[in-house]
Design a protein around this motif. Structure first.
Motif, PDB file in Angstrom:
ATOM      1  N   ASN A   2       0.852  -1.179   0.000  1.00  0.00           N
ATOM      2  CA  ASN A   2       0.000   0.000   0.000  1.00  0.00           C
ATOM      3  C   ASN A   2       0.891   1.233   0.000  1.00  0.00           C
ATOM      4  OD1 ASN A   2      -1.837   2.022   0.459  1.00  0.00           O
ATOM      5  ND2 ASN A   2      -2.678   1.149   2.335  1.00  0.00           N
ATOM      6  N   ALA A   8       9.693   5.091   1.187  1.00  0.00           N
ATOM      7  CA  ALA A   8       9.558   3.832   1.933  1.00  0.00           C
ATOM      8  C   ALA A   8       9.170   2.693   0.998  1.00  0.00           C
ATOM      9  CB  ALA A   8       8.507   3.992   3.040  1.00  0.00           C
ATOM     10  N   GLU A  35       0.117   2.779  -5.974  1.00  0.00           N
ATOM     11  CA  GLU A  35       0.469   4.168  -5.684  1.00  0.00           C
ATOM     12  C   GLU A  35      -0.652   5.087  -6.173  1.00  0.00           C
ATOM     13  OE1 GLU A  35       2.775   6.142  -4.043  1.00  0.00           O
ATOM     14  OE2 GLU A  35       1.326   7.598  -4.795  1.00  0.00           O
ATOM     15  N   ALA A  36      -1.169   5.884  -5.233  1.00  0.00           N
ATOM     16  CA  ALA A  36      -2.312   6.737  -5.564  1.00  0.00           C
ATOM     17  C   ALA A  36      -1.948   7.864  -6.540  1.00  0.00           C
ATOM     18  CB  ALA A  36      -2.874   7.346  -4.282  1.00  0.00           C
ATOM     19  N   MET A  43       6.068  12.372  -0.876  1.00  0.00           N
ATOM     20  CA  MET A  43       5.963  13.758  -0.394  1.00  0.00           C
ATOM     21  C   MET A  43       6.928  14.721  -1.099  1.00  0.00           C
ATOM     22  SD  MET A  43       8.005  14.544   3.031  1.00  0.00           S
ATOM     23  CE  MET A  43       8.681  16.019   2.287  1.00  0.00           C
ATOM     24  N   TRP A  44       7.926  14.193  -1.801  1.00  0.00           N
ATOM     25  CA  TRP A  44       8.902  15.067  -2.468  1.00  0.00           C
ATOM     26  C   TRP A  44       8.412  15.542  -3.838  1.00  0.00           C
ATOM     27  CZ3 TRP A  44      12.521  16.899   0.595  1.00  0.00           C
ATOM     28  CH2 TRP A  44      12.853  16.168   1.748  1.00  0.00           C
ATOM     29  N   TYR A  55      -7.584   9.812  -1.321  1.00  0.00           N
ATOM     30  CA  TYR A  55      -7.157   8.877  -0.290  1.00  0.00           C
ATOM     31  C   TYR A  55      -8.407   8.529   0.497  1.00  0.00           C
ATOM     32  CZ  TYR A  55      -2.423  10.468  -1.343  1.00  0.00           C
ATOM     33  OH  TYR A  55      -1.242  10.754  -1.974  1.00  0.00           O
ATOM     34  N   MET A  74      16.211  18.648   5.528  1.00  0.00           N
ATOM     35  CA  MET A  74      16.492  18.916   6.941  1.00  0.00           C
ATOM     36  C   MET A  74      17.864  18.362   7.332  1.00  0.00           C
ATOM     37  SD  MET A  74      13.712  20.351   8.062  1.00  0.00           S
ATOM     38  CE  MET A  74      12.045  20.608   7.507  1.00  0.00           C
ATOM     39  N   VAL A 123      -5.463   2.467  -2.721  1.00  0.00           N
ATOM     40  CA  VAL A 123      -6.001   1.335  -1.947  1.00  0.00           C
ATOM     41  C   VAL A 123      -7.145   1.841  -1.070  1.00  0.00           C
ATOM     42  CG1 VAL A 123      -5.494  -0.415  -0.198  1.00  0.00           C
ATOM     43  CG2 VAL A 123      -3.779   0.171  -1.932  1.00  0.00           C
ATOM     44  N   TYR A 163       2.872  11.771   6.655  1.00  0.00           N
ATOM     45  CA  TYR A 163       2.759  13.233   6.667  1.00  0.00           C
ATOM     46  C   TYR A 163       1.636  13.690   5.744  1.00  0.00           C
ATOM     47  CZ  TYR A 163       7.232  12.776   8.951  1.00  0.00           C
ATOM     48  OH  TYR A 163       8.235  12.417   9.810  1.00  0.00           O
ATOM     49  N   PRO A 329      15.473   8.732   7.534  1.00  0.00           N
ATOM     50  CA  PRO A 329      14.472   7.791   7.011  1.00  0.00           C
ATOM     51  C   PRO A 329      14.941   6.803   5.929  1.00  0.00           C
ATOM     52  CG  PRO A 329      13.674  10.067   6.921  1.00  0.00           C
ATOM     53  CD  PRO A 329      15.124  10.125   7.249  1.00  0.00           C
TER      54      PRO A 329
HETATM   55  C1  LIG Z   1       8.333  19.019   5.799  1.00  0.00           C
HETATM   56  C2  LIG Z   1       9.105  17.740   5.809  1.00  0.00           C
HETATM   57  C3  LIG Z   1      10.458  17.735   5.568  1.00  0.00           C
HETATM   58  C4  LIG Z   1      11.181  16.563   5.547  1.00  0.00           C
HETATM   59  N1  LIG Z   1      12.520  16.609   5.305  1.00  0.00           N
HETATM   60  C5  LIG Z   1      13.226  15.475   5.246  1.00  0.00           C
HETATM   61  C6  LIG Z   1      14.631  15.493   4.930  1.00  0.00           C
HETATM   62  O1  LIG Z   1      15.213  16.529   4.750  1.00  0.00           O
HETATM   63  N2  LIG Z   1      15.289  14.341   4.840  1.00  0.00           N
HETATM   64  C7  LIG Z   1      14.659  13.145   5.027  1.00  0.00           C
HETATM   65  O2  LIG Z   1      15.319  12.120   4.875  1.00  0.00           O
HETATM   66  N3  LIG Z   1      13.366  13.096   5.367  1.00  0.00           N
HETATM   67  C8  LIG Z   1      12.630  14.211   5.461  1.00  0.00           C
HETATM   68  N4  LIG Z   1      11.298  14.166   5.773  1.00  0.00           N
HETATM   69  C9  LIG Z   1      10.707  12.869   6.101  1.00  0.00           C
HETATM   70  C10 LIG Z   1      10.033  12.235   4.885  1.00  0.00           C
HETATM   71  O3  LIG Z   1       8.810  11.886   5.319  1.00  0.00           O
HETATM   72  C11 LIG Z   1      10.820  11.074   4.364  1.00  0.00           C
HETATM   73  O4  LIG Z   1      11.970  11.597   3.757  1.00  0.00           O
HETATM   74  C12 LIG Z   1      10.152  10.215   3.304  1.00  0.00           C
HETATM   75  O5  LIG Z   1      10.082  10.908   2.088  1.00  0.00           O
HETATM   76  C13 LIG Z   1       8.830   9.615   3.664  1.00  0.00           C
HETATM   77  O6  LIG Z   1       8.561   8.621   2.711  1.00  0.00           O
HETATM   78  P1  LIG Z   1       7.298   7.700   2.778  1.00  0.00           P
HETATM   79  O7  LIG Z   1       7.392   6.797   1.618  1.00  0.00           O
HETATM   80  O8  LIG Z   1       7.162   7.129   4.131  1.00  0.00           O
HETATM   81  O9  LIG Z   1       6.044   8.681   2.624  1.00  0.00           O
HETATM   82  P2  LIG Z   1       5.522   9.505   1.376  1.00  0.00           P
HETATM   83  O10 LIG Z   1       6.623  10.208   0.718  1.00  0.00           O
HETATM   84  O11 LIG Z   1       4.368  10.286   1.855  1.00  0.00           O
HETATM   85  O12 LIG Z   1       5.002   8.376   0.382  1.00  0.00           O
HETATM   86  C14 LIG Z   1       3.859   7.605   0.638  1.00  0.00           C
HETATM   87  C15 LIG Z   1       3.197   7.260  -0.681  1.00  0.00           C
HETATM   88  O13 LIG Z   1       2.075   6.417  -0.415  1.00  0.00           O
HETATM   89  C16 LIG Z   1       1.016   6.795  -1.261  1.00  0.00           C
HETATM   90  N5  LIG Z   1      -0.255   6.393  -0.645  1.00  0.00           N
HETATM   91  C17 LIG Z   1      -0.768   6.789   0.538  1.00  0.00           C
HETATM   92  N6  LIG Z   1      -1.964   6.203   0.771  1.00  0.00           N
HETATM   93  C18 LIG Z   1      -2.207   5.416  -0.292  1.00  0.00           C
HETATM   94  C19 LIG Z   1      -3.277   4.559  -0.652  1.00  0.00           C
HETATM   95  N7  LIG Z   1      -4.345   4.392   0.132  1.00  0.00           N
HETATM   96  N8  LIG Z   1      -3.195   3.898  -1.831  1.00  0.00           N
HETATM   97  C20 LIG Z   1      -2.109   4.049  -2.646  1.00  0.00           C
HETATM   98  N9  LIG Z   1      -1.073   4.858  -2.355  1.00  0.00           N
HETATM   99  C21 LIG Z   1      -1.116   5.529  -1.193  1.00  0.00           C
HETATM  100  C22 LIG Z   1       1.159   8.321  -1.368  1.00  0.00           C
HETATM  101  O14 LIG Z   1       0.528   8.806  -2.535  1.00  0.00           O
HETATM  102  C23 LIG Z   1       2.672   8.500  -1.391  1.00  0.00           C
HETATM  103  O15 LIG Z   1       3.191   8.559  -2.700  1.00  0.00           O
HETATM  104  C24 LIG Z   1      10.538  15.327   5.806  1.00  0.00           C
HETATM  105  C25 LIG Z   1       9.167  15.321   6.070  1.00  0.00           C
HETATM  106  C26 LIG Z   1       8.453  16.503   6.060  1.00  0.00           C
HETATM  107  C27 LIG Z   1       6.982  16.462   6.331  1.00  0.00           C
END
Ligand SMILES: Cc1cc2nc3c(=O)[nH]c(=O)nc-3n(C[C@H](O)[C@H](O)[C@H](O)COP(=O)(O)OP(=O)(O)OC[C@H]3O[C@@H](n4cnc5c(N)ncnc54)[C@H](O)[C@@H]3O)c2cc1C
Length: 469
Positions: A2, A8, A35-36, A43-44, A55, A74, A123, A163, A329
């Motif tokens: 998901n 991640a 992926e939605a 988030m990038w 969502y 950061m 999802v 986030y 992360p």
């Molecule tokens: C303001 C801010 C600054 C940050 N700066 C840094 C930094 O400098 N360095 C660092 O390493 N980290 C930083 N982070 C942390 C950041 O969260 C991580 O870097 C990382 O990008 C998170 O990845 P993720 O895959 O967990 O989440 P996301 O990048 O949010 O990816 C999740 C994905 O899941 C998808 N998704 C969600 N729900 C569903 C669904 N139901 N069905 C299908 N798809 C779905 C979304 O569309 C999205 O593409 C920062 C966070 C924030 C909020």
């Protein structure tokens, strides 16, 4: 999986396509990620004008990313990077989000991950069917014309990001605050300072996002206040610092703070107060209990290693990547994914008694600190605090994951902890070097001969900061 397009999800895909046991014609599974959004980046990736991502399970539409236009990382990128995959040589030490996006896409292309991802597919629900021992997945695919998608899966990884769903503090008066000339928003929808031109703005939040936003608002707002718990009423340059907000009084536009002082005339409040966890597609599956058990808005309990369920589901069939916060992360996602691949293949490798004991130990430490406020335990549950002598350290956590997975060749380097500790000093100093126009000279060619050059540069930046003070 998901969520497949964020860091991640990509990390998990890389690990799963790379593990020798999961390759070739005898591989036990096919790997599908949903992926939605329309492309890689999570988030990038900036929100497109008119982008409508659905969502499921949210009361209100939420922006697909909290990315603001001026965000630079950061942390310095050499510590952010995935294992064996550095940012390109000469990349600014704290690059803008667009560089991180390019980096994630380069990673996906290098490991040929796109073919596993079904984009524009959200999802909607997941249900464990005990009769057939499979996850029943329902999703919707498509941008404008939505089509239902169904699937049956042996195991499920959640990589849907933390986030997205804003956390708003429960301050008396917040419900009545919005009115003529008064507004509040959350940092998730902040993009740039021009809409705040000439306004009196209060930014609530002690973290780096609150700091970034309030600094930037000084370019356009009439007055910028920033509230952080424990802060005293002082001026920090153009920012008026305030303590914790304890009440809002819409009748006379007044904000009260913990030290007994107040401000009037505030027109816009931006809450940079973090996010709550949300697993809409799992609702109804996990007992809706109050902290500290079950699924709360800030933690899931009890999970072994912040990943595997110890109750209700088998750790061979369900895992979460990316729940821990206040750590580096990307490489952590990869290390978690190594452990997940191992446990999905052989659940016996998880020593449940030892894991329960670890969870109890963490619970007892946090309970002692909580002063019986159970929500404190939930909020702190997945947080890693650098230098906390009692709680697990993020680098040790990662070493243990790699040990559990038996993964050879990936090391957590000793310089990483040092760099993590130095990050606030380094980020400030780097901003000064950027402002004075010399940062490009500092990074030119760095990284061509490997990570050692980056470590040297980061050391140099810290030394430079010390010499200036
Ligand atoms: C303001 C801010 C600054 C940050 N700066 C840094 C930094 O400098 N360095 C660092 O390493 N980290 C930083 N982070 C942390 C950041 O969260 C991580 O870097 C990382 O990008 C998170 O990845 P993720 O895959 O967990 O989440 P996301 O990048 O949010 O990816 C999740 C994905 O899941 C998808 N998704 C969600 N729900 C569903 C669904 N139901 N069905 C299908 N798809 C779905 C979304 O569309 C999205 O593409 C920062 C966070 C924030 C909020």
């Amino acid at each position: 999986m998901n969520g497949g397009g964020g860091a991640a999800g990509l990390a998990a895909l890389r690990v799963f396509v790379d593990r020798p046991e999961l390759k070739g014609p005898n591989a036990p599974w096919e790997i599908h990620a949903f992926e939605a959004r329309k492309d890689i980046g999570g988030m990038w990736m900036n929100e497109d004008p008119g982008e409508s991502v659905v969502y499921s399970g949210y009361d209100d539409p939420v922006p697909p990313t909290p990315l603001y236009n001026s965000l630079t990382t950061m942390g310095p990128h050499p510590i952010m990077a995935f294992h064996d995959f550095l940012f390109p040589p000469s990349t600014s030490l704290f690059p803008p989000a667009s560089h991180v996006l390019d980096y994630l896409r380069a990673y996906a292309d290098h490991f040929d991950l796109r073919r596993h991802i079904r984009f524009l597919t959200s999802v909607e629900s997941l249900r464990w069917n005990t009769e057939i021992s499979k996850w029943e997945l329902i999703a919707v695919e498509g941008d404008k014309d939505k089509r239902p998608v169904k699937g049956l899966y042996d195991a499920m990884i959640f990589a849907n990001g933390s986030y997205r769903k804003p956390r708003l503090p429960s301050i008396p008066g917040i419900g009545e605050w919005e009115g003529t000339g008064r507004k509040f928003t959350h940092a998730v929808s902040y993009r740039e300072p021009s809409p705040f031109r000439g306004l009196n703005v209060l930014v609530v939040g002690a973290g780096p996002t609150g700091m970034d936003i309030s600094n930037e608002l000084t370019q356009t707002a009439r007055v910028v206040y920033r509230s952080a718990p424990g802060a005293s009423r002082t001026d920090e340059g153009a920012i008026l610092m305030r303590g914790r907000v304890i009440a809002l009084h819409p009748e006379d536009n007044r904000v009260d703070y913990e030290d007994g002082t107040s401000d009037t005339g505030i027109e816009h409040i931006i809450f940079a107060t973090g996010y709550t966890f949300s697993f809409p597609s799992m609702e109804g599956l996990v007992p809706d209990a109050n902290p500290p058990s079950g699924l709360s808005t800030s933690h899931i309990y009890p999970l072994a290693r912040h990943i595997f369920p110890l109750r209700d589901y088998s750790p061979r069939t369900l895992a979460f990547v990316g729940l821990p916060t206040l750590l580096v992360p990307f490489p952590t996602f990869e290390d978690q994914s190594q452990a997940i691949a191992t446990i999905f293949l052989n659940g016996d490798k998880l020593d449940r008694a030892a894991e329960e004991a670890k969870i109890s130990e963490r619970y007892n430490i946090l309970h002692k600190r909580s002063k019986s406020k159970l929500s404190y335990i939930a909020e702190q549950w997945h947080r890693f605090r650098h230098g906390d002598p009692e709680l697990e350290d993020q680098f040790e956590y990662r070493r243990e994951l790699l040990a559990l997975a038996g993964k050879k060749g990936w090391e957590v380097q000793s310089w990483e902890a040092q760099v993590w500790g130095d990050t606030p000093v380094m980020r400030k100093e780097w901003a000064k070097l950027v402002k004075s126009g010399v940062s490009e000279d500092w990074v030119r060619g760095v990284g061509e001969k490997g990570v050692g050059e980056w470590v040297e540069l980061m050391h140099k930046v810290v030394q430079h900061a010390k010499q200036q003070h």
